[in-house]
Design an enzyme around this catalytic site. Structure first.
Site, PDB file in Angstrom:
ATOM      1  N   GLY A   1      97.621  13.017  81.236  1.00 60.72           N
ATOM      2  CA  GLY A   1      97.609  13.990  82.341  1.00 60.72           C
ATOM      3  C   GLY A   1      98.353  13.434  83.552  1.00 60.72           C
ATOM      4  O   GLY A   1      98.811  12.285  83.551  1.00 60.72           O
ATOM      5  N   VAL A   2      98.445  14.252  84.598  1.00 63.85           N
ATOM      6  CA  VAL A   2      99.100  13.794  85.830  1.00 63.85           C
ATOM      7  C   VAL A   2      98.020  13.302  86.798  1.00 63.85           C
ATOM      8  O   VAL A   2      97.227  14.098  87.311  1.00 63.85           O
ATOM      9  CB  VAL A   2      99.931  14.938  86.471  1.00 63.85           C
ATOM     10  CG1 VAL A   2     100.515  14.483  87.801  1.00 63.85           C
ATOM     11  CG2 VAL A   2     101.038  15.373  85.521  1.00 63.85           C
ATOM     12  N   ASP A   3      97.974  11.981  86.997  1.00 63.79           N
ATOM     13  CA  ASP A   3      97.020  11.341  87.921  1.00 63.79           C
ATOM     14  C   ASP A   3      95.561  11.607  87.539  1.00 63.79           C
ATOM     15  O   ASP A   3      94.703  11.791  88.412  1.00 63.79           O
ATOM     16  CB  ASP A   3      97.286  11.819  89.372  1.00 63.79           C
ATOM     17  CG  ASP A   3      98.711  11.529  89.816  1.00 63.79           C
ATOM     18  OD1 ASP A   3      99.244  10.463  89.451  1.00 63.79           O
ATOM     19  OD2 ASP A   3      99.299  12.363  90.517  1.00 63.79           O
TER      20      ASP A   3
ATOM     21  N   ASP B   1      96.737   8.179  81.661  1.00 61.57           N
ATOM     22  CA  ASP B   1      96.593   8.900  80.394  1.00 61.57           C
ATOM     23  C   ASP B   1      97.686   9.975  80.353  1.00 61.57           C
ATOM     24  O   ASP B   1      98.619   9.929  81.162  1.00 61.57           O
ATOM     25  CB  ASP B   1      95.173   9.464  80.235  1.00 61.57           C
ATOM     26  CG  ASP B   1      94.792  10.444  81.344  1.00 61.57           C
ATOM     27  OD1 ASP B   1      95.709  10.899  82.063  1.00 61.57           O
ATOM     28  OD2 ASP B   1      93.601  10.740  81.479  1.00 61.57           O
TER      29      ASP B   1
ATOM     30  N   HIS C   1      98.444   5.690  93.312  1.00 64.43           N
ATOM     31  CA  HIS C   1      98.685   7.042  93.818  1.00 64.43           C
ATOM     32  C   HIS C   1      98.222   7.097  95.274  1.00 64.43           C
ATOM     33  O   HIS C   1      97.122   6.627  95.583  1.00 64.43           O
ATOM     34  CB  HIS C   1      97.893   8.039  92.948  1.00 64.43           C
ATOM     35  CG  HIS C   1      98.080   9.454  93.373  1.00 64.43           C
ATOM     36  ND1 HIS C   1      99.234  10.165  93.119  1.00 64.43           N
ATOM     37  CD2 HIS C   1      97.259  10.300  94.061  1.00 64.43           C
ATOM     38  CE1 HIS C   1      99.122  11.382  93.622  1.00 64.43           C
ATOM     39  NE2 HIS C   1      97.933  11.492  94.197  1.00 64.43           N
TER      40      HIS C   1
ATOM     41  N   ASN D   1      98.626   2.906  87.411  1.00 66.29           N
ATOM     42  CA  ASN D   1      99.447   3.586  88.416  1.00 66.29           C
ATOM     43  C   ASN D   1      98.757   3.475  89.768  1.00 66.29           C
ATOM     44  O   ASN D   1      97.532   3.368  89.843  1.00 66.29           O
ATOM     45  CB  ASN D   1      99.582   5.073  88.035  1.00 66.29           C
ATOM     46  CG  ASN D   1     100.434   5.844  89.030  1.00 66.29           C
ATOM     47  OD1 ASN D   1     101.507   5.375  89.457  1.00 66.29           O
ATOM     48  ND2 ASN D   1      99.981   7.026  89.433  1.00 66.29           N
TER      49      ASN D   1
ATOM     50  N   ARG E   1     108.193   9.507  87.650  1.00 59.57           N
ATOM     51  CA  ARG E   1     108.416  10.223  86.391  1.00 59.57           C
ATOM     52  C   ARG E   1     107.065  10.449  85.722  1.00 59.57           C
ATOM     53  O   ARG E   1     106.204   9.578  85.761  1.00 59.57           O
ATOM     54  CB  ARG E   1     109.284   9.398  85.423  1.00 59.57           C
ATOM     55  CG  ARG E   1     110.621   8.977  85.942  1.00 59.57           C
ATOM     56  CD  ARG E   1     111.636  10.075  85.947  1.00 59.57           C
ATOM     57  NE  ARG E   1     111.763  10.768  84.669  1.00 59.57           N
ATOM     58  CZ  ARG E   1     112.291  11.981  84.531  1.00 59.57           C
ATOM     59  NH1 ARG E   1     112.720  12.642  85.574  1.00 59.57           N
ATOM     60  NH2 ARG E   1     112.375  12.537  83.348  1.00 59.57           N
TER      61      ARG E   1
ATOM     62  N   ARG F   1     112.395  14.073  77.834  1.00 58.79           N
ATOM     63  CA  ARG F   1     111.476  13.045  78.324  1.00 58.79           C
ATOM     64  C   ARG F   1     111.145  12.016  77.252  1.00 58.79           C
ATOM     65  O   ARG F   1     111.073  10.820  77.508  1.00 58.79           O
ATOM     66  CB  ARG F   1     110.193  13.762  78.781  1.00 58.79           C
ATOM     67  CG  ARG F   1     109.391  13.020  79.787  1.00 58.79           C
ATOM     68  CD  ARG F   1     108.189  13.829  80.214  1.00 58.79           C
ATOM     69  NE  ARG F   1     108.503  14.939  81.094  1.00 58.79           N
ATOM     70  CZ  ARG F   1     108.800  14.829  82.387  1.00 58.79           C
ATOM     71  NH1 ARG F   1     108.828  13.641  82.949  1.00 58.79           N
ATOM     72  NH2 ARG F   1     109.060  15.882  83.123  1.00 58.79           N
TER      73      ARG F   1
ATOM     74  N   GLU G   1      97.647   0.198  99.868  1.00 54.70           N
ATOM     75  CA  GLU G   1      98.191   0.081  98.503  1.00 54.70           C
ATOM     76  C   GLU G   1      98.565  -1.375  98.225  1.00 54.70           C
ATOM     77  O   GLU G   1      98.294  -1.910  97.150  1.00 54.70           O
ATOM     78  CB  GLU G   1      99.428   0.972  98.340  1.00 54.70           C
ATOM     79  CG  GLU G   1      99.142   2.456  98.451  1.00 54.70           C
ATOM     80  CD  GLU G   1     100.373   3.309  98.167  1.00 54.70           C
ATOM     81  OE1 GLU G   1     101.187   2.938  97.296  1.00 54.70           O
ATOM     82  OE2 GLU G   1     100.519   4.365  98.820  1.00 54.70           O
TER      83      GLU G   1
HETATM   84  C1  GAR Z   1     103.793   4.724  97.135  1.00 58.09           C
HETATM   85  O1  GAR Z   1     103.172   5.348  98.231  1.00 58.09           O
HETATM   86  C2  GAR Z   1     103.115   5.129  95.840  1.00 58.09           C
HETATM   87  O2  GAR Z   1     101.737   5.278  95.965  1.00 58.09           O
HETATM   88  C3  GAR Z   1     103.782   6.446  95.591  1.00 58.09           C
HETATM   89  O3  GAR Z   1     105.126   6.236  95.906  1.00 58.09           O
HETATM   90  C4  GAR Z   1     105.217   5.259  96.945  1.00 58.09           C
HETATM   91  C5  GAR Z   1     106.169   4.172  96.496  1.00 58.09           C
HETATM   92  O4  GAR Z   1     106.403   3.272  97.526  1.00 58.09           O
HETATM   93  N1  GAR Z   1     103.622   6.846  94.219  1.00 58.09           N
HETATM   94  C6  GAR Z   1     103.479   8.101  93.850  1.00 58.09           C
HETATM   95  O5  GAR Z   1     103.488   9.035  94.621  1.00 58.09           O
HETATM   96  C7  GAR Z   1     103.301   8.300  92.355  1.00 58.09           C
HETATM   97  N2  GAR Z   1     103.027   9.657  92.073  1.00 58.09           N
HETATM   98  P1  GAR Z   1     107.122   1.888  97.236  1.00 58.09           P
HETATM   99  O6  GAR Z   1     108.393   2.193  96.434  1.00 58.09           O
HETATM  100  O7  GAR Z   1     107.460   1.369  98.598  1.00 58.09           O
HETATM  101  O8  GAR Z   1     106.175   1.014  96.492  1.00 58.09           O
END
Ligand code: GAR
Length: 219
Positions: free
Chosen positions: A148-150, A146, A114, A112, A96, A70, A179
């Site tokens: 951590g994860v989310d 940060d 989520h 990010n 990732r 990574r 979103e």
């Molecule tokens: C979105 O729903 C985003 O929130 C999620 O992936 C999708 C991407 O959609 N992200 C995660 O789950 C991050 N852990 P997109 O490629 O159409 O923007």
């Protein structure tokens, strides 16, 4: 950020890139004071690469499968972002986990989105988890990243109802619509330098009004 200055964004995506598209559109419509200087994908098949090409935005694929660990993948990504002069790293469906190498290179400058109301449902397949849990509301969260994860400080959230006949697909689509609304808004707040982190909390300062201050200087 001063009048004509645009915040330089590096957008990282792994998939279809609809969030990328909403940011491209808002930049083009000058609704956000930002420009995307690099789209970076870890997956050669990511639709986001095509969206970047369509919008004439420089793009790069760094395939994580070409790296042993990574850290070395992240080092390559960081170098590309720095080379492009990126000021804010925007993870838009980037599937990732980010290592310390990456977070330390852009302190408080990685965000990010989520598809859940954090801190509920971090990780993967979260729309399915919200449905299976029986949550009445779901939504999305924009947060600083940060190590951590989310887990980073939350900038903005939007809530949607979970309907009785929802499937993972219908719920995901309803969340995705939100979103597309809140991610550009959060970027604009950062471009306006109105966002500050105090402990775990994010403060949104009200818009500066320098003209008013000039007209009515304090006595
Ligand atoms: C979105 O729903 C985003 O929130 C999620 O992936 C999708 C991407 O959609 N992200 C995660 O789950 C991050 N852990 P997109 O490629 O159409 O923007």
């Amino acid at each position: 950020m001063s009048a004509n200055r645009k915040l330089k964004l590096g957008v990282l995506a792994s998939g279809g890139g609809t969030n990328l598209q909403s940011i491209i559109d808002q930049c083009q419509q000058q609704k956000i004071d930002a420009e995307i200087v690099l789209v970076l994908c870890n997956n050669p098949a990511a639709g986001a690469l095509q969206r970047a090409e369509n919008a004439d935005i420089p793009s790069l694929c760094i395939n994580h499968r070409d790296f042993h660990d990574r850290q070395s993948f992240d080092q390559k990504v960081v170098a590309a972002l720095q080379e492009a002069g990126v000021e804010l790293v925007v993870l838009a469906g980037f599937m990732r986990i980010i290592s310390e190498v990456f977070v330390d290179a852009f302190p408080q400058r990685i965000i990010n989105i989520h598809p859940a109301l954090l801190p509920a449902f971090p990780g993967l397949h979260v729309q399915k988890k919200a449905l299976e849990y029986g949550a009445r509301f779901a939504g999305c969260t924009v947060h600083f990243v940060d190590t951590g994860v989310d887990t980073g400080p939350i900038i903005m959230q939007a809530v949607v109802p979970v309907l009785d006949d929802d499937t993972v697909e219908t719920l995901s689509a309803r969340i995705l619509q939100q979103e597309h609304q809140i991610y550009p808004k959060a970027i604009q707040l950062i471009a306006e330098e109105r966002v500050s982190i105090v402990g775990r909390r994010v403060h949104i300062n009200s818009a500066a009004a320098p003209e008013t201050a000039l007209i009515n200087p304090p006595l």
